[in-house]
Design an enzyme around this catalytic site. Structure first.
Site, PDB file in Angstrom:
ATOM      1  N   ASP A 271       0.834  -1.203   0.000  1.00 39.74           N
ATOM      2  CA  ASP A 271       0.000   0.000   0.000  1.00 39.74           C
ATOM      3  C   ASP A 271       0.868   1.253   0.000  1.00 39.74           C
ATOM      4  O   ASP A 271       1.354   1.689   1.040  1.00 39.74           O
ATOM      5  CB  ASP A 271      -0.922  -0.007   1.231  1.00 39.74           C
ATOM      6  CG  ASP A 271      -1.878   1.190   1.237  1.00 39.74           C
ATOM      7  OD1 ASP A 271      -1.959   1.901   0.212  1.00 39.74           O
ATOM      8  OD2 ASP A 271      -2.543   1.391   2.279  1.00 39.74           O
ATOM      9  N   LYS A 278       1.548   7.949   0.433  1.00 43.81           N
ATOM     10  CA  LYS A 278       1.924   8.000   1.844  1.00 43.81           C
ATOM     11  C   LYS A 278       3.295   8.641   2.009  1.00 43.81           C
ATOM     12  O   LYS A 278       4.113   8.592   1.093  1.00 43.81           O
ATOM     13  CB  LYS A 278       2.001   6.561   2.403  1.00 43.81           C
ATOM     14  CG  LYS A 278       0.666   5.879   2.610  1.00 43.81           C
ATOM     15  CD  LYS A 278       0.868   4.474   3.175  1.00 43.81           C
ATOM     16  CE  LYS A 278      -0.451   3.758   3.383  1.00 43.81           C
ATOM     17  NZ  LYS A 278      -1.332   4.363   4.387  1.00 43.81           N
ATOM     18  N   ASP A 289       0.041  -5.018   4.561  1.00 44.49           N
ATOM     19  CA  ASP A 289      -1.346  -4.613   4.315  1.00 44.49           C
ATOM     20  C   ASP A 289      -2.175  -5.764   3.721  1.00 44.49           C
ATOM     21  O   ASP A 289      -3.346  -5.601   3.403  1.00 44.49           O
ATOM     22  CB  ASP A 289      -1.372  -3.386   3.394  1.00 44.49           C
ATOM     23  CG  ASP A 289      -2.555  -2.475   3.694  1.00 44.49           C
ATOM     24  OD1 ASP A 289      -3.157  -2.609   4.770  1.00 44.49           O
ATOM     25  OD2 ASP A 289      -2.889  -1.640   2.826  1.00 44.49           O
ATOM     26  N   GLU A 350      -8.010   2.517   0.289  1.00 44.31           N
ATOM     27  CA  GLU A 350      -8.224   1.516  -0.754  1.00 44.31           C
ATOM     28  C   GLU A 350      -8.767   0.196  -0.220  1.00 44.31           C
ATOM     29  O   GLU A 350      -9.393  -0.559  -0.956  1.00 44.31           O
ATOM     30  CB  GLU A 350      -6.912   1.265  -1.525  1.00 44.31           C
ATOM     31  CG  GLU A 350      -5.962   0.242  -0.899  1.00 44.31           C
ATOM     32  CD  GLU A 350      -5.422   0.637   0.467  1.00 44.31           C
ATOM     33  OE1 GLU A 350      -5.469   1.841   0.788  1.00 44.31           O
ATOM     34  OE2 GLU A 350      -4.974  -0.255   1.214  1.00 44.31           O
ATOM     35  N   ARG A 352     -11.179  -0.542   1.832  1.00 41.80           N
ATOM     36  CA  ARG A 352     -12.648  -0.640   1.767  1.00 41.80           C
ATOM     37  C   ARG A 352     -13.117  -0.797   0.315  1.00 41.80           C
ATOM     38  O   ARG A 352     -14.160  -1.400   0.061  1.00 41.80           O
ATOM     39  CB  ARG A 352     -13.271   0.585   2.453  1.00 41.80           C
ATOM     40  CG  ARG A 352     -12.932   1.914   1.818  1.00 41.80           C
ATOM     41  CD  ARG A 352     -13.148   3.100   2.750  1.00 41.80           C
ATOM     42  NE  ARG A 352     -12.051   3.273   3.715  1.00 41.80           N
ATOM     43  CZ  ARG A 352     -11.994   4.238   4.617  1.00 41.80           C
ATOM     44  NH1 ARG A 352     -12.975   5.123   4.706  1.00 41.80           N
ATOM     45  NH2 ARG A 352     -10.970   4.336   5.449  1.00 41.80           N
TER      46      ARG A 352
END
Ligand code: BES
Ligand code: MN
Ligand code: ZN
Length: 498
Positions: A271, A278, A289, A350, A352
């Site tokens: 991620d 990020k 992740d 992302e 969800r």
């Protein structure tokens, strides 16, 4: 490690082993077995001299005691209470196995399992002592060119007081070994880096597991995912050169017509945040992740090894979240498999987006219950830290019952969770001018808002969500924990007992 159960005669100091692990208390008293071993008085003398405090987890190694067949006696503090506190028991086992890491003993007998632990039974003591050994043995150095020395202990016998206890203890030992294997699988998958554990790798892992443990598997590729109209899942996958995988594992241990429990894992193999990228610090950790997916694989492995009489479906949505010329941009809108349109306000939310399509897919199994497991929000780490997973469900009778089952499984396994509110009022924080739902809400209650997003895709069945962002990983020393395989396994075991 090779595990066994050994009935220990409290009067006999004749057990032959390279090391016997015995408890001592803080008040200088000795548990019955340790006292019986101490005919020569050396243990009492060591306590009196202050060589070991007896505080939970303190250790002292003695060698070649008079009248003791074991080469070494490893004394381990069990704390102040003779009815041992749960934490003290766990500490004592952890310390004992740590001490053994630096000894030459290749086999040992653990007599700590003989002591009474407050509010816990023999089965719990056996399972906890076994899982602590798995934990001591595990090393995440898979990719070091020269791996560290292996844990020296090869054989471990857990002590019980009678032949009758031994029969029960053996069942719990087998369950704990299956759980330990599942936990280790989950840890390995999350510890391995994102360039190794790709969505393709997870698909292959599922196929291999299905073959070795004899259950059904389907690994869907991009074309098939497109055909299912998983527009939300694909909106995350599209920024990456790694093709996505949608994995469905089916274990039919129960009656043919019995509704399955469905486990759904978040499998973001890395991620970056996507276009909403990020910060660089600690971004390496985002290889875990896929911790939710890892726990689904681990749990499948465990329950099949246990031969649980239950039908379980494990679903994993796997892809990378990357920035690129093909990546989703903030403001982009997609149609999910459910038909609901989603506005992507932040490409870093992302998890969800992939889970919602997996949760819609789960409808086809007419599930008894669906539990999704996801490293979903940093906000959950703020709320609960690294000790406790967040549990989210609706608030009605069926969901309260499911939540209670999950919380009880957490307490029994030590892999604890805590329930968070998913009150309707929070749904007001999720509004979009342009689509049915945004993937990010107004500020506050970030982990609950994420759960509220998922809730909208789960209205056709009984559902719970576990946010494991804090519990799947520890930061010092860095590494995966294998949680919540312990909780999920215990939950499923409880269901078969019903
Ligand atoms: N995978 C992260 C959540 C996470 C954070 C897991 C820290 C483990 C440790 C998730 O995809 C994410 O980035 N969530 C965002 C959501 C926000 C943009 C609404 C977050 O928590 O910041
Ligand atoms: Mn993210
Ligand atoms: Zn994520």
């Amino acid at each position: 490690m090779d595990f066994s159960i050994k009935t220990l005669d409290p009067k006999a100091a004749s057990a032959k082993t390279a090391c016997i692990i015995c408890g001592v208390f803080e008040n200088r008293k000795l548990p019955a077995f340790t006292a019986a071993l101490d005919a020569g008085g050396h243990i009492a003398a060591a306590l009196k001299a202050g060589d070991i405090s007896g505080k939970a987890g303190s250790t002292l190694l003695l060698r070649k005691l008079d009248g003791v067949a074991a080469e070494r006696v490893l004394l381990v503090g069990l704390g102040a209470d003779e009815e041992v506190a749960e934490r003290d028991f766990l500490n004592a086992n952890e310390s004992a196995y740590k001490a053994l890491a630096n000894l030459g003993a290749a086999d040992a007998i653990n007599a700590l399992t003989l002591v009474d632990v407050k509010k816990r039974d023999l089965g719990w003591r056996i399972e906890s002592a076994t899982l602590a050994a798995f934990n001591a043995e595990y090393k995440p150095d898979f990719l070091k060119s020269k791996r560290e020395d292996a844990y020296p202990l090869k054989k471990l016998a857990l002590g019980v007081a009678s032949a009758k206890e031994a029969t029960l203890a053996k069942q719990h030992l087998a369950a704990a070994i299956a759980t330990g294997n599942g936990v280790n699988l989950a840890r390995e998958l999350a510890d391995l880096p994102g360039n190794v554990v790709t969505p393709t790798y997870l698909g292959n892992t599922a196929k291999k597991l299905a073959k070795d443990f004899k259950f059904d598997v389907e690994v869907l590729e991009r074309k098939q995912i497109e055909a299912l109209k998983m527009g939300s899942f694909l909106s995350v996958a599209n920024g990456s050169d790694e093709p996505p995988r949608f994995i469905v594992m089916k274990y039919n241990g129960g009656k043919a017509k019995e509704a399955p429990v469905v486990l759904v894992g978040k499998g973001i193999t890395f991620d970056t945040g996507g276009i909403s990228i990020k910060p660089a610090a600690n971004m390496d950790e985002m290889k875990y992740d896929m911790g939710g997916a890892a726990s689904v694989f681990g749990t499948m492995r465990t329950i099949v090894e246990m031969g649980l009489k239950l039908n379980v479906v494990g679903i994993v949505a796997a892809c990378e979240n990357m920035p690129s010329g093909r990546a989703t941009k903030p403001g982009d809108i997609f149609t999910s498999m459910s038909g609901q349109t989603v506005e992507v306000l932040n490409t870093d939310a992302e998890g969800r987006l992939i889970l919602c399509d997996a949760l819609t897919y789960a409808e086809r199994f007419n599930p008894a219950a669906v539990i999704d497991i996801a490293t979903l929000t940093g906000a959950c780490v703020v709320a609960l830290g690294h000790h406790t997973s967040g549990l989210f469900t609706r608030h009605d009778e069926a969901h309260d019952a499911l939540a209670d089952e999950i919380l009880a499984a957490g307490r029994q396994s030590g892999d604890v969770a805590w329930r968070m509110p998913v009150f309707d009022i929070y749904q007001d924080q999720l509004k979009s001018n342009f689509a049915d739902i945004p993937n990010m809400g107004t500020p506050g209650a970030g982990s609950i808002i994420a759960a509220c997003f998922l809730e909208r895709f789960t209205r056709k069945y009984t559902w719970a969500h576990l946010d494991i962002a804090g519990t799947a990983w520890r930061s010092s020393p860095k590494g995966a924990t294998g949680r919540p395989v312990g909780l999920l396994t215990q939950f499923l075991r409880q269901r078969t007992a019903k």
